[in-house]
Enzyme design. Sequence first.
Site, PDB file in Angstrom:
ATOM      1  CG  HIS B 238      -0.355   0.661   2.506  1.00 24.87           C
ATOM      2  ND1 HIS B 238       0.260  -0.848   3.197  1.00 24.87           N
ATOM      3  CD2 HIS B 238       0.260   1.318   3.125  1.00 24.87           C
ATOM      4  CE1 HIS B 238       0.815  -0.693   4.631  1.00 24.87           C
ATOM      5  NE2 HIS B 238       0.942   0.664   4.159  1.00 24.87           N
ATOM      6  CG  PHE B 239       1.478   3.434  -2.996  1.00 28.37           C
ATOM      7  CD1 PHE B 239       2.047   2.860  -3.754  1.00 28.37           C
ATOM      8  CD2 PHE B 239       3.641   3.793  -3.142  1.00 28.37           C
ATOM      9  CE1 PHE B 239       2.491   1.450  -4.306  1.00 28.37           C
ATOM     10  CE2 PHE B 239       4.448   3.525  -3.510  1.00 28.37           C
ATOM     11  CZ  PHE B 239       3.275   2.464  -4.575  1.00 28.37           C
TER      12      PHE B 239
END
Lengths: 401, 443
Positions: B238-239
């Site tokens: 995830h970012f």
Amino acid sequence: MSLAEESSVVSVFTEEEEESLNRRYTLWIKEALDELPHNFTITDPFLSGHPIVFASLGFLKMTGYSRAEVIGRNGKFFQGPKTNRRSIMEIREAIREERSVQVSLLNYRKSGSPFWMLFHMIPVFGRDDGKVINFVAVQVPISGRDHHRKLTSVGDDVSSLDHSEFVFGSCRREVCFGNFVQHRALPVECDDDEQGLEDWEYCEASESEKLRAVEAINNVLSVLTRYSELSGRLVCGKRYCLRGVDCLSSSLVISLGRIKQSFVLTNPCIPDMPIIYASDAFLTLTGYKRHEVLGQNCRFLSGVDTDSSVLYEMKECILKGQSCTVQILNYSNRKDKSTFWNLLHISPVRNASGKTAYFVGVQVEASCRNTESKELRPETKQLSVVGAVRVAVRSSFMVTC
Amino acid sequence: MLKIKRVPTVVSNYQKNEAADDSVGCGRNCLGACCINGARLPLYACKNLEKSREKIVVSHEAEEPPVAFLESLVLGEWEDRFQRGLFRYDVTACETKVIPGKYGFVAQLNEGRHLKKRPTEFRVDKVLQSFDGSKFNFTKVGQEELLFQFEAGEDGQVQFFPCMPLDPENSFSVVAINVSPIEYGHVLLIPRVLDCLPQRIDHKSLLLAVHMAAEAANPYFRLGYNSLGAFATINHLHFQAYYLAMPFPLERAPTKKMVTTVSGVKISELLNYPVRSLLFEGGSSMQDLSDTVSDACVCLQNNNIPFNILIADCGRQIFVMPQCYAEKQALGEVSPEVLETQVNPAVWEISGHMVLKRKDDYEGASEENAWRLLAEASLSEERFKEVNTLIFEAIGCSDQEEDPEGTIVHQQIPNGGVFNQKSNRIHGGPITNGTASECIVLQ
């Protein structure tokens, strides 16, 4: 789009943009500014898009545009793909912080050809209220013959170059222009000084060019000051008083100007909760002029048939500091004086202190609720205005000292 | 095995303590096979960066650009969840300020972000760890926490579908809310969520993140990434992203160019910043830039070096920050005062945004303190040089030779061209370790 190709010039500016300087400085201001030999532009941060409201003849000659093509544009219009990103950030930050900046910048003429210039910009403050009235920017073309740095690329024989690959960051000018830069005359091959200037990483202005910029700024400021005396609303180059609490900073106004829907900001801390900001779309929707609504409570939009229980509901929400959405009958000031159903959403908005500073009211005319399948749902669109206002308000108080 | 104890940040309302995870039932409206049938979300397919070639669209903009479509979507959906009470606290009620100083570090007093729970153990000596389905991951979030699907479109135009079914057969990426936001609009970008990718950089995923930055068209909307060992708490790719309408100190730091790759990507090092970092920019296309950064990160991952990434300036500038704080912490080498603040130097902190739990820390926040904390995370100058050598080799700039005179260094690249590179400092002496007296170097 290319204005260059059209035989008749299309005006892109609005009446507000055309009249901006006249209103503040009296009618003869443009003629007086036209007598100055310098290249400069004047912008009005209180108009949506932060447009240029005056461009000198020198500027027009330098860039190759006509006046009609420039008024109403944002300064970014003259930037292009090779304009240094850090420099763009520095200028943006100077505007946001309402202070001056001097930076070398690559701009593009109407013909598409690039040129380097020394960009020097200052804010002009209202003497009485400390508000930023305009930004004045001066552009001094620089040749950079002796002071530039090229981007090295594959295959270049660069062994003769002794250059410091130093790209200036955007911290305070004093830091960057400290001992790092002085008079580093770099031996540069002269065969391609015009071509390839787009690829120069940096182009240093000479001392005399910098002095010319300062002189130009002072001259423009003198003219503005003198004419502001005549209109009785003085301006000056320094801020003499802290901006009043009820005055929005120019940077907040610029951020709010990006939001294209109809909305207002009201101040619940001032008696009768007046409107302190109204978007252009609000004025179009309601048919009122900006000066007619600023400082007024929103009740002028209600009329005989407006449901008072709805008004009561809104008042309760405001007192409790809650959001609400209501459908309310409003009376416009448009030519036909028509009424319209306003799907109004209101919400408290906090600033950096964490306390409620404003209420935002977002108006959607009920008949416009049909969505095209490819657009955001109307509810999402309406809430996005609230979100954008929250971001703008929260950040606007957080200005570096 | 090196471990530290931390209370992990809760990013989803469905994230529980590891121990209590056995009771995974359903009826929670998650993304598992149990609930996904019939699930729908808006889909935003952004324009293909190759097809709409112009990276920078400023040349003919008439005005300060209006709020872009993606920005409206993010803000509108976020505000909806905000009003529905899905967040653990109202982040806009948290006092925030810019710390006086040259860089403008941002401090926030947020007592609610960090739970007063028992800390969990995190292994911090392995950057690459396999996905573990039994731990919390993003297939377990409730659908109400998802805002929309996001993909890199095929077209030169944006395509938007307000109500697109979630198709498990067709690997989709989502944008979700972070229920413990650092700022208004704090979201998570989860590439190919059902593929259950572990937290590691791959070319396709980084490119998706860069697309999002470009599409938001707002330089104040950045994406960040924490590797394992650099304060990622969830081992599911995830970012993060949010809006902060001012430059990060990291973005203000002066830079010095080190090298330009064949594809035109310019790599610089930051000067006068507490954490030694690299800046990647340029390139003949955004994909070139993104791929070069991915190559660098894969190299770091393979060499077990924790790092953070900041994607800034609408995807035109990508910072890579290798760090060693967690290792130091596990070895007991971090100073007690710094540890007491309980601030973990993840991507946002390193960029200059500090969320402080204790009022005293907030009132007394100074550039000096911030510097001191961040400096603990930085690699030493020597180690940084070693790491850079590894990276340059990995991205195809090899056989770097150091000229003892220090002014010009030539680099060979595979096809025989020659680069010019400066590798030592000219001004101000070596980068300091950021102790209090040395911070004043800027003056």
